[in-house]
Design an enzyme around this catalytic site. Structure first.
Site: not given
Length: 279
Positions: A72, A93, A109, A133
């Site tokens: 990505k 993506n 996303d 995270a």
């Protein structure tokens, strides 16, 4: 450009590992429902080192690509441009190949998360919690920038991760406070909890689900339900799953790659559910 049913076009999902991906099931279902008989969608095992060569050998029949980890961010220098949404989190993506041969990146996303929440009636919350995270957490923060009007508390395992989340918050315009993972049970009382951690990480928190939980967005979908999602549902809380996210981000990809809208969200969801049940 609006795709014609007889066009011979190709698309695929790339990543490593990729064998588990449900994207071919979702996209092929969409093509079938839209009558795009000449379209195909495949999966290819491609890592960061192999990505430049893979892109260079693609012909004019290619319409687009879906990208998963670890590609990505690696794909960004190889593109001619990226959307503002992708730039927010330095993650692409979706790649669409334009008629003039350009490679344009986007991130579905983030709007996919927002759409999945809205589908369950979550338009706005006054606070939220994020478990984890990693890369998905930054996309979750970007989605919360559109949904959450107040503080987001991120529960993390290290100060380095905490600093990263605070930096992402500043970049995205979200008020982020960080807390130690040891106190993650406190997160479960938030109006919206977003679990972005790998499989099994939140299992120990299941016993801490409150009697009247609000909404859990668990980005996992296989295996499903997670222990946390199962306990959440048992206590009457609303649960948004990783499959919901996968479907909604794929809907946006299909629309961008084919030029056809709306994509058949319910048919794609049913196909995903059937494929998961068969595993």
């Amino acid at each position: 450009m609006r795709a014609r049913a007889t066009d011979v076009r190709r698309a695929a999902v790339l990543g490593s590992p990729i064998a588990h991906s449900l994207s071919p099931v979702l996209h092929r279902t969409a093509y079938r429902e839209l009558g795009l008989t000449g379209w195909t969608y495949d999966r290819f095992e491609v890592d960061e080192a192999a990505l430049p060569g893979f892109l260079e050998q693609l012909g004019p029949e290619w319409a687009g690509l879906s990208l998963t980890m670890p590609l990505k961010r690696a794909v960004i220098p190889l593109l001619d441009g990226i959307s503002e949404t992708a730039a927010l989190v330095d993650a692409v993506n979706t790649v669409v190949f334009t008629e003039d041969g350009r490679r344009v990146g986007d991130n579905t996303d983030i709007p996919g998360m927002v759409a999945a929440l809205r589908e369950r009636g979550i338009e706005q919350v006054d606070s939220a919690a994020i478990l984890g995270a990693g890369a998905t957490a930054s996309s979750a923060l970007a989605a919360l920038a559109r949904v959450c009007t107040g503080e987001v508390v991120a529960y993390v395992r290290s100060e380095a991760r905490a600093a990263e989340m605070r930096q992402w918050g500043q970049r995205l315009g979200v008020e982020v406070r960080t807390a130690d993972w040891a106190d993650a049970a406190e997160a479960l009382r938030a109006p919206l909890v977003v679990a972005t951690t790998p499989s099994g990480t939140t299992d120990a928190l299941a016993s801490a689900v409150p009697e009247m939980p609000a909404t859990l967005f668990d980005v996992l979908y296989d295996p499903w339900p997670t222990a946390l999602a199962a306990r959440w549902s048992a206590h009457g809380g609303a649960v948004v799953s990783g499959l919901d996210l996968l479907v909604h981000q794929a809907v946006l990809q299909v629309e961008q790659m084919t030029g056809r809208a709306p994509a058949p969200v319910e048919a794609m969801r049913r196909a995903g559910e059937h494929a998961l049940a068969a595993r």
